[in-house]
Write an enzyme that holds these catalytic residues in place. Structure first.
Site, PDB file in Angstrom:
ATOM      1  N   SER A   1       0.924  -1.213  -0.036  1.00  0.00           N
ATOM      2  CA  SER A   1      -0.155  -0.048   0.021  1.00  0.00           C
ATOM      3  C   SER A   1       0.789   1.260  -0.043  1.00  0.00           C
ATOM      4  O   SER A   1       1.698   1.493  -1.002  1.00  0.00           O
ATOM      5  CB  SER A   1      -0.976   0.071   1.190  1.00  0.00           C
ATOM      6  OG  SER A   1      -2.006   1.016   1.074  1.00  0.00           O
TER       7      SER A   1
ATOM      8  N   GLU B   1      -9.340  -6.035  -4.260  1.00  0.00           N
ATOM      9  CA  GLU B   1      -9.104  -4.421  -3.595  1.00  0.00           C
ATOM     10  C   GLU B   1      -9.424  -3.353  -4.551  1.00  0.00           C
ATOM     11  O   GLU B   1      -9.531  -3.647  -5.717  1.00  0.00           O
ATOM     12  CB  GLU B   1      -7.746  -4.444  -3.019  1.00  0.00           C
ATOM     13  CG  GLU B   1      -6.600  -4.373  -4.430  1.00  0.00           C
ATOM     14  CD  GLU B   1      -5.233  -4.531  -3.888  1.00  0.00           C
ATOM     15  OE1 GLU B   1      -5.076  -4.178  -2.841  1.00  0.00           O
ATOM     16  OE2 GLU B   1      -4.430  -4.643  -4.991  1.00  0.00           O
TER      17      GLU B   1
ATOM     18  N   HIS C   1      -7.508  -5.723   0.272  1.00  0.00           N
ATOM     19  CA  HIS C   1      -6.352  -4.682   0.489  1.00  0.00           C
ATOM     20  C   HIS C   1      -5.376  -5.255   1.578  1.00  0.00           C
ATOM     21  O   HIS C   1      -6.128  -5.129   2.642  1.00  0.00           O
ATOM     22  CB  HIS C   1      -6.678  -3.291   0.425  1.00  0.00           C
ATOM     23  CG  HIS C   1      -5.651  -2.509   0.442  1.00  0.00           C
ATOM     24  ND1 HIS C   1      -4.518  -2.459  -0.839  1.00  0.00           N
ATOM     25  CD2 HIS C   1      -5.112  -1.503   1.059  1.00  0.00           C
ATOM     26  CE1 HIS C   1      -3.787  -1.500  -0.693  1.00  0.00           C
ATOM     27  NE2 HIS C   1      -3.938  -1.001   0.370  1.00  0.00           N
TER      28      HIS C   1
END
Length: 648
Positions: free
Chosen positions: A331, A446, A548
């Site tokens: 991320s 995600e 995610h």
């Protein structure tokens, strides 16, 4: 059979193997046994049985056995024997631990993973859960002399040494707030690195959230790092993990990011805190004026570079190789990996890179220019009712919070002209990036924005028409739906493709086009196994899919981090085996620049083939999403994202 025969695979007697296919004369070591060195030095004697699955092509792909039992692990990556490294963690606590940590393990692990379903069979008896990596007391790990002083750590139950909370820079407090990180203050005596340092200033997580990691102690004095290592290593590959959190939350002390499982497979593992939120990324005209670089913002990225410099200076003292460092991020951590690949300040500090679900390249996220970011800094100063920079520096750290409102000031990474002298795409176009082997990937379910939740088919068509207007028909041709269920599925796929997947694809294409080092890619498509009835305020187990961050515990071997404070996952034996196989691939990549192992075969990404490894209920080679879909979204005008709910 002599030592040389064993090494070369020549003159092997098929009667020494119990195998369904006797013609396979160069198999792995015997099931559950080790080779015993003879007193006369003539080599090793084999014992009963091999571990090949009768139908698996492993026998054809690897014609040579691993190196002799008892040989030390080293840095060689140029022989078929090297393919067998990285499976030692699977043999722990199975009654097979007859080799020292620095020797080659038995290959029963491969048999267990094969029949566990990694490559399509049923489950095996449970593998031992990783030991607790967050102990604050217990046996002391050996003293290590750093450039700033001596440290000791904690010896974990399975022999790993954990060195936690080591300062890598001076506390960024008072006059050092919003300045480049400064060297750590040396100490005398021995620093007891037996507990994590505080996380950097940030909002707190609720105790029922999906990734709650215990009481969160925050402080502006937060620039610390953690090291996990096996004793006895020399020139081991180093993996440095950069946490996610949208650049405003996250910490290296989260159990999800612990390094014990990775270090058991022969790598030295490091993670660290870096400044987040306005203390880490606020730009301001007064800060730029006082800076020797005439820029501001990106202090969190400068912290990351300072941590990598610390690794370069000190990691050999933990048995790591400063010339073989792999940076891994997820991320915001993945966006950081891309920024480091594009930054000349990080040149020579790492040698491989892994990005999981995050890239500041294409996609919906655009970095602010320095001028724009400085204007937002002035806006934040007004919100905080501070008259000048001096007053901002004396303000309590917990008051410096960015209001998360649509029209509020924005704080995040900046195209600053220093960490990033030019836009990332321009750096790659010049072939000026740090050209290192790369893995990029994303999770199947995600997204970052997009159409959002869809009620039914009519809602889907209405939202598509509203967002894409005269391009709506082209969108629906790419993502057709005739039922409510199909509409929800197609919206989710489009949200993933238009945000996360296209960004990761842009990164892979840029490296393939403008670099010489190889690119590998994956899609994580394996849902977590939840405990019955468990609920979270930030995640619905029934619809989360491969959300995610869901791949991180599989790559890092931290599945049990989800059960530390309440039981939220019912991991299966197959889950644990699959995780161990993914960890082995990560360590193999760190060691040699290629994640291929006997269990997971990774295709090389090229602009022409665009193949990835799908990590789902089993592992298989699959294509990336349709290129026509990516081109549709690349043609769309993009505006900077205004934020959202993080699930890192």
């Amino acid at each position: 059979m002599t030592y040389e025969d064993w090494r070369s695979g020549q003159n092997l007697n098929t009667t020494e193997w119990i195998d369904p296919a006797p013609s396979n004369t160069a198999g792995p070591p015997p099931l559950g046994e080790v080779a015993a060195s003879r007193a006369d030095g003539g080599g090793a004697t084999l014992r009963t049985g091999t571990i090949y699955h009768p139908s698996h092509p492993l026998r054809q792909r690897y014609a040579l056995p691993p190196p002799p039992m008892g040989e030390d692990l080293d840095s060689r990556c140029d022989s078929p024997a090297a393919k067998w490294r990285g499976v030692s963690a699977l043999t722990r606590n199975r009654g097979l631990d007859t080799l020292t940590d620095t020797k080659w393990p038995t290959m029963r692990a491969i048999f267990e993973v094969m029949v566990a379903g990694v490559l399509g069979a049923s489950a095996v008896p449970a593998l031992a859960a990783p030991g607790a990596a967050h102990a604050s007391s217990g046996p002391v790990a050996g003293v290590v002399a750093l450039d700033s002083g001596r440290v000791d750590g904690t010896a974990l139950p399975l022999g790993i040494g954990a060195y936690l909370g080591i300062p890598y820079a001076a506390p960024p407090v008072r006059d050092l707030r919003w300045r480049d990180p400064q060297p750590a203050v040396p100490w005398t005596g021995t620093f007891h690195a037996d507990r994590f340092g505080p996380q950097c200033m940030q909002p707190q997580r609720g105790v029922l959230t999906n990734q709650y990691s215990g009481a969160e102690i925050t402080s502006e004095d937060c620039l610390t790092l953690n090291v996990w290592r096996k004793p006895g290593l020399r020139k081991a590959p180093v993996i440095v993990f950069i946490h996610g959190g949208g650049f405003f939350i996250g910490s290296s002390s989260m159990a999800l990011y612990a390094g014990e499982a990775v270090s058991r497979q022969g790598a030295v593992f490091v993670n660290f805190n870096y400044r987040v939120g306005p203390l880490g990324f606020m730009a301001h005209p007064a800060l730029s004026a006082e800076s020797p670089h005439k820029t501001s913002g990106n202090y969190g990225w400068l912290d990351q570079i300072a941590a990598l410099r610390w690794v370069h200076r000190n990691i050999a003292r933990f048995g790591g190789d400063p010339a073989n460092v792999t940076i891994v991020g997820q991320s915001a951590g993945s966006m950081s990996v891309l920024a480091l690949q594009a930054s000349p300040l990080a040149t020579g500090l790492f040698h491989r890179a892994v990005g999981m679900s995050g890239a500041l390249l294409g996609g919906p996220v655009a970095m602010a220019t320095l001028t724009e970011a400085e204007q937002d800094g002035v806006k934040l100063q007004d919100v905080l009712k501070a008259k000048d920079l001096a007053q901002l520096r004396t303000m309590p750290a917990d008051r410096i919070v960015v209001p998360r409102t649509p029209n509020g000031p924005k704080v995040g990474p900046v195209q600053d002209g220093y960490v990033l002298p030019r836009p990332i795409a321009a750096t790659f176009a010049r072939a000026a990036q740090n050209d290192v082997p790369l893995i990029v990937g994303f999770a199947h379910d995600e997204a970052f924005g997009g159409l959002g939740p869809i009620r039914d088919l009519a809602d889907y068509r209405a939202k598509v028409a509203e967002r894409y207007k005269d391009r709506a028909a082209a969108f629906l041709a790419l993502y057709p739906a005739t039922t409510d269920a199909a509409a929800r599925a197609q919206a989710r796929a489009a949200d993933r493709d238009s945000t996360m997947a296209v960004s990761m694809n842009d990164w892979a294409l840029a490296q393939d086009a403008h670099g010489r080092a190889p690119v590998f890619s994956y899609q994580f498509a394996r849902a977590h196994t939840y405990a019955p009835g468990v609920t979270f305020p930030d995640l619905d187990p029934a619809t989360a899919g491969s959300y995610h961050t869901s791949e991180v515990p599989f790559f890092l071997g931290t599945l049990d981090s989800f059960n530390r404070f309440r039981h939220t996952r019912d991991w299966t034996d197959a889950d644990r085996a699959f995780s161990a196989a993914m960890t082995a691939s990560l360590v193999a990549f760190a060691r040699c620049g290629n994640p291929d192992t006997p269990l997971l075969h990774w295709p090389r990404f090229t602009a022409d083939s665009q193949a990835l490894l799908e990590l789902g209920t089993s592992a298989q080679i699959a294509p990336w999403p349709d290129r026509a879909k990516f081109e549709f979204f690349r043609a769309e005008a993009r505006a900077p994202a205004t934020g959202g709910t993080p699930r890192d």
